[in-house]
Design a protein around this motif. Structure first.
Motif, PDB file in Angstrom:
ATOM      1  N   GLU A 148       0.477   7.869   7.822  1.00  0.00           N
ATOM      2  CA  GLU A 148      -0.183   6.838   8.631  1.00  0.00           C
ATOM      3  C   GLU A 148       0.390   5.457   8.329  1.00  0.00           C
ATOM      4  O   GLU A 148       0.661   4.668   9.239  1.00  0.00           O
ATOM      5  CB  GLU A 148      -1.685   6.825   8.346  1.00  0.00           C
ATOM      6  N   LEU A 149       0.573   5.175   7.053  1.00  0.00           N
ATOM      7  CA  LEU A 149       1.105   3.879   6.651  1.00  0.00           C
ATOM      8  C   LEU A 149       2.521   3.673   7.188  1.00  0.00           C
ATOM      9  O   LEU A 149       2.838   2.604   7.711  1.00  0.00           O
ATOM     10  CB  LEU A 149       1.099   3.739   5.132  1.00  0.00           C
ATOM     11  N   THR A 178      -3.514  12.329   0.561  1.00  0.00           N
ATOM     12  CA  THR A 178      -2.620  11.228   0.198  1.00  0.00           C
ATOM     13  C   THR A 178      -1.332  11.294   1.006  1.00  0.00           C
ATOM     14  O   THR A 178      -0.820  10.262   1.456  1.00  0.00           O
ATOM     15  CB  THR A 178      -2.327  11.244  -1.317  1.00  0.00           C
ATOM     16  N   ASN A 179      -0.805  12.486   1.227  1.00  0.00           N
ATOM     17  CA  ASN A 179       0.370  12.656   2.089  1.00  0.00           C
ATOM     18  C   ASN A 179       0.078  12.178   3.510  1.00  0.00           C
ATOM     19  O   ASN A 179       0.905  11.502   4.130  1.00  0.00           O
ATOM     20  CB  ASN A 179       0.825  14.116   2.121  1.00  0.00           C
ATOM     21  N   ASN A 180      -1.094  12.528   4.024  1.00  0.00           N
ATOM     22  CA  ASN A 180      -1.485  12.102   5.370  1.00  0.00           C
ATOM     23  C   ASN A 180      -1.597  10.577   5.446  1.00  0.00           C
ATOM     24  O   ASN A 180      -1.170   9.964   6.428  1.00  0.00           O
ATOM     25  CB  ASN A 180      -2.802  12.757   5.797  1.00  0.00           C
ATOM     26  N   GLU A 234       0.828  -1.210   0.000  1.00  0.00           N
ATOM     27  CA  GLU A 234       0.000   0.000   0.000  1.00  0.00           C
ATOM     28  C   GLU A 234       0.864   1.263   0.000  1.00  0.00           C
ATOM     29  O   GLU A 234       0.521   2.255  -0.648  1.00  0.00           O
ATOM     30  CB  GLU A 234      -0.953   0.000   1.196  1.00  0.00           C
ATOM     31  N   ILE A 235       1.993   1.221   0.694  1.00  0.00           N
ATOM     32  CA  ILE A 235       2.924   2.366   0.670  1.00  0.00           C
ATOM     33  C   ILE A 235       3.414   2.604  -0.751  1.00  0.00           C
ATOM     34  O   ILE A 235       3.428   3.734  -1.237  1.00  0.00           O
ATOM     35  CB  ILE A 235       4.102   2.148   1.639  1.00  0.00           C
ATOM     36  N   THR A 284       3.856   5.085   9.761  1.00  0.00           N
ATOM     37  CA  THR A 284       3.792   4.941  11.217  1.00  0.00           C
ATOM     38  C   THR A 284       3.367   3.533  11.593  1.00  0.00           C
ATOM     39  O   THR A 284       3.919   2.938  12.512  1.00  0.00           O
ATOM     40  CB  THR A 284       2.814   5.979  11.816  1.00  0.00           C
ATOM     41  N   SER A 285       2.396   2.977  10.882  1.00  0.00           N
ATOM     42  CA  SER A 285       1.922   1.639  11.207  1.00  0.00           C
ATOM     43  C   SER A 285       2.961   0.577  10.872  1.00  0.00           C
ATOM     44  O   SER A 285       2.912  -0.524  11.402  1.00  0.00           O
ATOM     45  CB  SER A 285       0.620   1.338  10.468  1.00  0.00           C
ATOM     46  N   GLN A 286       3.897   0.928  10.027  1.00  0.00           N
ATOM     47  CA  GLN A 286       4.920  -0.018   9.625  1.00  0.00           C
ATOM     48  C   GLN A 286       6.035  -0.127  10.666  1.00  0.00           C
ATOM     49  O   GLN A 286       6.744  -1.109  10.726  1.00  0.00           O
ATOM     50  CB  GLN A 286       5.503   0.426   8.277  1.00  0.00           C
ATOM     51  N   GLU A 287       6.161   0.868  11.507  1.00  0.00           N
ATOM     52  CA  GLU A 287       7.253   0.892  12.499  1.00  0.00           C
ATOM     53  C   GLU A 287       6.990  -0.047  13.645  1.00  0.00           C
ATOM     54  O   GLU A 287       5.963  -0.435  13.982  1.00  0.00           O
ATOM     55  CB  GLU A 287       7.441   2.313  13.039  1.00  0.00           C
TER      56      GLU A 287
END
Length: 102
Positions: free
Chosen positions: A96-97, A90-92, A51-52, A99-102
């Protein structure tokens, strides 16, 4: 190792073969358990990464369209305002993506 072995690491096991063997078995079991954790992590990570990548591509296309509109002098249009809002959203989403990946 023999009881009187002089290998530098053997002293960490008090020169005890059973103690060394038990440590090796324990480390092996922990490594095997970790492999399962990696598979679970990878299963969760891959869709987010996909998705990223898709979001990066969308953002690139949106910014290209924005540049084209600027070059055409279409900055004072409703379409340009909507495009800017879509870029912002889209930047936001990208933040989010990540951040969720960390």
């Amino acid at each position: 190792y023999e009881k009187d072995a002089t290998y530098s690491g053997y002293k960490h096991y008090d020169n005890d073969q059973q103690k060394m063997y038990d440590a090796i078995v324990d480390a092996s079991e922990k490594a095997a358990a970790t492999a399962g954790n990696y598979d679970a992590w990878k299963a969760a990570y891959d869709p987010i990464q996909k998705e990223i990548d898709e979001t990066k591509e969308k953002l690139k296309e949106l910014k290209q369209r924005q540049a084209e509109m600027k070059n055409a002098g279409d900055v004072d249009t409703e379409a340009f305002k909507q495009l800017q809002e879509e870029i912002k959203e889209t930047n936001n989403r990208m933040k989010e993506l990540k951040t969720s990946q960390e």
